[in-house]
Motif scaffolding. Sequence first.
Motif, mmCIF file in Angstrom:
data_model
loop_
_atom_site.group_PDB
_atom_site.id
_atom_site.type_symbol
_atom_site.label_atom_id
_atom_site.label_comp_id
_atom_site.label_asym_id
_atom_site.label_seq_id
_atom_site.Cartn_x
_atom_site.Cartn_y
_atom_site.Cartn_z
ATOM 1 N N UNK A 45 0.835 -1.203 0.000
ATOM 2 C CA UNK A 45 0.000 0.000 0.000
ATOM 3 C C UNK A 45 0.869 1.252 0.000
ATOM 4 N N UNK A 46 1.920 1.253 0.800
ATOM 5 C CA UNK A 46 2.821 2.406 0.858
ATOM 6 C C UNK A 46 3.514 2.624 -0.489
ATOM 7 N N UNK A 47 3.992 1.557 -1.090
ATOM 8 C CA UNK A 47 4.667 1.687 -2.379
ATOM 9 C C UNK A 47 3.697 2.102 -3.489
ATOM 10 N N UNK A 48 2.466 1.616 -3.427
ATOM 11 C CA UNK A 48 1.455 2.033 -4.405
ATOM 12 C C UNK A 48 1.118 3.503 -4.223
ATOM 13 N N UNK A 49 1.070 3.958 -2.972
ATOM 14 C CA UNK A 49 0.784 5.363 -2.702
ATOM 15 C C UNK A 49 1.886 6.270 -3.249
ATOM 16 N N UNK A 50 3.079 5.737 -3.406
ATOM 17 C CA UNK A 50 4.167 6.508 -4.011
ATOM 18 C C UNK A 50 4.124 6.409 -5.534
ATOM 19 N N UNK A 51 3.797 5.255 -6.063
ATOM 20 C CA UNK A 51 3.881 5.009 -7.492
ATOM 21 C C UNK A 51 2.724 5.613 -8.280
ATOM 22 N N UNK A 52 1.527 5.525 -7.758
ATOM 23 C CA UNK A 52 0.349 6.008 -8.497
ATOM 24 C C UNK A 52 0.445 7.498 -8.814
ATOM 25 N N UNK A 53 0.747 8.373 -7.853
ATOM 26 C CA UNK A 53 0.882 9.793 -8.211
ATOM 27 C C UNK A 53 2.039 10.047 -9.173
ATOM 28 N N UNK A 54 3.124 9.287 -9.027
ATOM 29 C CA UNK A 54 4.268 9.453 -9.923
ATOM 30 C C UNK A 54 3.869 9.167 -11.371
ATOM 31 N N UNK A 55 3.166 8.071 -11.582
ATOM 32 C CA UNK A 55 2.743 7.703 -12.938
ATOM 33 C C UNK A 55 1.756 8.726 -13.481
ATOM 34 N N UNK A 56 0.823 9.165 -12.657
ATOM 35 C CA UNK A 56 -0.168 10.156 -13.110
ATOM 36 C C UNK A 56 0.511 11.457 -13.506
ATOM 37 N N UNK A 57 1.420 11.931 -12.676
ATOM 38 C CA UNK A 57 2.125 13.179 -12.993
ATOM 39 C C UNK A 57 3.071 13.002 -14.178
ATOM 40 N N UNK A 58 3.619 11.814 -14.331
ATOM 41 C CA UNK A 58 4.477 11.541 -15.478
ATOM 42 C C UNK A 58 3.693 11.650 -16.783
ATOM 43 N N UNK A 59 2.485 11.119 -16.793
ATOM 44 C CA UNK A 59 1.648 11.205 -17.992
ATOM 45 C C UNK A 59 1.264 12.649 -18.292
ATOM 46 N N UNK A 60 0.872 13.383 -17.264
ATOM 47 C CA UNK A 60 0.512 14.798 -17.459
ATOM 48 C C UNK A 60 1.725 15.592 -17.924
ATOM 49 N N UNK A 61 2.864 15.345 -17.310
ATOM 50 C CA UNK A 61 4.090 16.050 -17.705
ATOM 51 C C UNK A 61 4.513 15.726 -19.121
ATOM 52 N N UNK A 62 4.298 14.499 -19.559
ATOM 53 C CA UNK A 62 4.638 14.114 -20.920
ATOM 54 C C UNK A 62 3.789 14.838 -21.945
ATOM 55 N N UNK A 63 2.498 14.942 -21.665
ATOM 56 C CA UNK A 63 1.601 15.668 -22.572
ATOM 57 C C UNK A 63 1.990 17.140 -22.618
ATOM 58 N N UNK A 64 2.268 17.696 -21.448
ATOM 59 C CA UNK A 64 2.660 19.110 -21.373
ATOM 60 C C UNK A 64 3.975 19.352 -22.125
ATOM 61 N N UNK A 65 4.952 18.469 -21.947
ATOM 62 C CA UNK A 65 6.242 18.630 -22.614
ATOM 63 C C UNK A 65 6.098 18.519 -24.127
ATOM 64 N N UNK A 66 5.200 17.673 -24.604
ATOM 65 C CA UNK A 66 4.987 17.540 -26.050
ATOM 66 C C UNK A 66 4.384 18.801 -26.649
ATOM 67 N N UNK A 67 3.702 19.585 -25.863
ATOM 68 C CA UNK A 67 3.052 20.783 -26.375
ATOM 69 C C UNK A 67 3.945 22.022 -26.290
ATOM 70 N N UNK A 68 5.081 21.922 -25.633
ATOM 71 C CA UNK A 68 5.999 23.055 -25.541
ATOM 72 C C UNK A 68 6.683 23.275 -26.886
ATOM 73 N N UNK A 69 6.990 24.527 -27.197
ATOM 74 C CA UNK A 69 7.701 24.783 -28.452
ATOM 75 C C UNK A 69 9.148 24.267 -28.381
ATOM 76 N N UNK A 70 9.631 23.775 -29.497
ATOM 77 C CA UNK A 70 10.999 23.273 -29.572
ATOM 78 C C UNK A 70 11.934 24.456 -29.776
ATOM 79 N N UNK A 71 12.961 24.556 -28.943
ATOM 80 C CA UNK A 71 13.945 25.626 -29.092
ATOM 81 C C UNK A 71 15.312 25.005 -29.283
ATOM 82 N N UNK A 72 16.162 25.750 -29.899
ATOM 83 C CA UNK A 72 17.543 25.319 -30.035
ATOM 84 C C UNK A 72 17.780 24.674 -31.319
#
Length: 72
Positions: A45-72
């Motif tokens: 339960x403790x490890x799931x409580x750590x992993x579930x938010x990590x995966x959720x935020x990882x998915x949200x962060x991935x979508x957000x990063x894909x929408x950022x403009x490419x620089x450089x």
Amino acid sequence: MRRVLAHRDFRLLWLSQSGRRSATASAGRLALYVNQIGTPTDVGIVLAAQTVPFVALLLIGGVWADRLPVTG
């Protein structure tokens, strides 16, 4: 060492990696502590409580990063 930390990009990378390693070590210590005072189910339960938010935020962060403009 000071000259290396003078570079902003390296400093940010170093700080983020240090934070990640500290969090990983803390999660390991927490799991061992819960194992001493509880059952294996409690550890899961403790490890799931750590992993579930990590995966959720990882998915949200991935979508957000894909929408950022490419620089450089």
